[in-house]
Design an enzyme around this catalytic site. Structure first.
Site, PDB file in Angstrom:
ATOM      1  N   HIS A 110       0.860  -1.188   0.000  1.00  0.00           N
ATOM      2  CA  HIS A 110       0.000   0.000   0.000  1.00  0.00           C
ATOM      3  C   HIS A 110       0.895   1.237   0.000  1.00  0.00           C
ATOM      4  O   HIS A 110       1.966   1.229   0.623  1.00  0.00           O
ATOM      5  CB  HIS A 110      -0.904  -0.023   1.239  1.00  0.00           C
ATOM      6  CG  HIS A 110      -1.953   1.042   1.199  1.00  0.00           C
ATOM      7  ND1 HIS A 110      -1.666   2.346   1.519  1.00  0.00           N
ATOM      8  CD2 HIS A 110      -3.259   0.996   0.855  1.00  0.00           C
ATOM      9  CE1 HIS A 110      -2.777   3.065   1.375  1.00  0.00           C
ATOM     10  NE2 HIS A 110      -3.755   2.265   0.964  1.00  0.00           N
ATOM     11  N   GLU A 126      -4.010   1.965  -7.369  1.00  0.00           N
ATOM     12  CA  GLU A 126      -4.371   3.080  -6.501  1.00  0.00           C
ATOM     13  C   GLU A 126      -3.430   4.248  -6.774  1.00  0.00           C
ATOM     14  O   GLU A 126      -2.326   4.304  -6.202  1.00  0.00           O
ATOM     15  CB  GLU A 126      -4.216   2.683  -5.030  1.00  0.00           C
ATOM     16  CG  GLU A 126      -5.078   1.518  -4.617  1.00  0.00           C
ATOM     17  CD  GLU A 126      -5.348   1.565  -3.115  1.00  0.00           C
ATOM     18  OE1 GLU A 126      -6.519   1.681  -2.745  1.00  0.00           O
ATOM     19  OE2 GLU A 126      -4.394   1.523  -2.332  1.00  0.00           O
TER      20      GLU A 126
HETATM   21  P1  PGA Z   1      -9.424   6.110   0.549  1.00  0.00           P
HETATM   22  O1  PGA Z   1      -8.248   5.051   0.736  1.00  0.00           O
HETATM   23  O2  PGA Z   1     -10.610   5.363   0.033  1.00  0.00           O
HETATM   24  O3  PGA Z   1      -9.645   6.674   1.916  1.00  0.00           O
HETATM   25  O4  PGA Z   1      -8.935   7.116  -0.432  1.00  0.00           O
HETATM   26  C1  PGA Z   1      -8.008   4.086  -0.240  1.00  0.00           C
HETATM   27  C2  PGA Z   1      -6.830   3.265   0.188  1.00  0.00           C
HETATM   28  O5  PGA Z   1      -5.927   3.790   0.863  1.00  0.00           O
HETATM   29  O6  PGA Z   1      -6.773   2.068  -0.134  1.00  0.00           O
END
Ligand code: PGA
Length: 262
Positions: A98, A170
């Site tokens: 992440h 992401e």
């Molecule tokens: P968020 O986080 O939905 O709060 O933007 C997504 C993530 O960190 O996986």
């Protein structure tokens, strides 16, 4: 080639929020809302401390659990760490790489690769997070970053192992913690396609179709449907909105509706 049938994954990453009793309460409320569904998997990633009690509480036909991290060694004198082997039979998935771990905890490509190997070795499916920062995005380096992150994370896996992994695209700039700029579905679609092309080039068409690719970054109940209908998007990784019963159940409902219309 005919696209394989895949279950939509809706993953709630609770990060370092909710203590054991708050987590238990939220799961209890969600239980009433989440029906066991053949085509959708709802996955919760609570804190490490909460995994064990939740594993006893959840109905596994409705929910699966994910860890947010683990140590790549199976055991050792590593104060404060928890290994993948300790998570066996408790979690089904683990989130690896992440951006918060890459940025705050300086996790390198090699760390991510080793954790992916350790998760597979211990029978836990990795959800590998990839994505460019705002600076890399502006500099037009998105594809290069995705290429490097994907190829190194999968580097030590066999073809069969590659087919089983989940990748979460992401973009760092879209994560609420790093600015939360809303990403346009068509640009997300292009990156997902690019990731599949990289997998196809390395592991062939079948693997590229079988790997599940999620989108993550500031998804809420109002915009979930738009992301879920992106071609090649197999689900969502949700941070902030997954902490709120109404928002998270709204996103799960959007996934049910999206599957019905397909
Ligand atoms: P968020 O986080 O939905 O709060 O933007 C997504 C993530 O960190 O996986």
């Amino acid at each position: 080639m005919k696209a394989p049938i895949k279950r939509t994954l809706i993953v709630g990453n609770w990060k370092m929020h909710l203590n054991v009793s708050q987590s238990s309460l939220l799961v209890q409320r969600l239980h009433k809302h989440v029906a066991g569904h053949r085509d959708i998997e709802v996955v919760i990633a609570p804190s490490m401390l909460t995994l064990q009690p939740l594993s006893l509480q959840i109905d596994r036909r409705r929910f699966r659990l994910a860890a947010q991290n683990a140590n790549a060694q199976d055991e050792g004198a590593l104060t404060g760490e928890v290994s993948f082997s300790m998570l066996r039979n408790i979690v089904h998935y683990v989130i690896i790489g992440h951006s918060e771990r890459r940025i705050y905890f300086k996790e390198s490509y090699k760390d991510v690769q080793e954790k992916v190997g350790a998760s597979i070795r211990n029978g836990i499916t990795p959800i590998i997070c990839v994505g460019e920062t705002a600076g890399e995005h502006k500099a037009g380096e998105t594809n290069q970053i995705l290429h490097d992150q994907v190829t190194s994370a999968l580097g030590n896996l066999t073809l069969e192992e590659v087919k089983s992994v989940v990748i979460a695209y992401e973009p760092v700039w879209a994560i609420s913690n790093f600015g939360g700029t809303l990403a346009k579905p068509d640009s997300i679609g292009k990156s997902i396609k690019y990731i599949r092309r990289q997998i196809e080039a390395l592991y062939g068409e079948e693997a590229s179709q079988e790997v599940r690719i999620l989108y993550g970054g500031s998804v809420n109940e109002d915009i979930a449907a738009g992301y879920l209908s992106i071609d090649g998007c197999d689900g969502l990784l949700i941070g902030g909105a997954s902490l709120n019963y109404h928002k998270f159940s709204g996103i799960i409902d959007a996934a049910y509706r999206n599957n019905r219309t397909q």
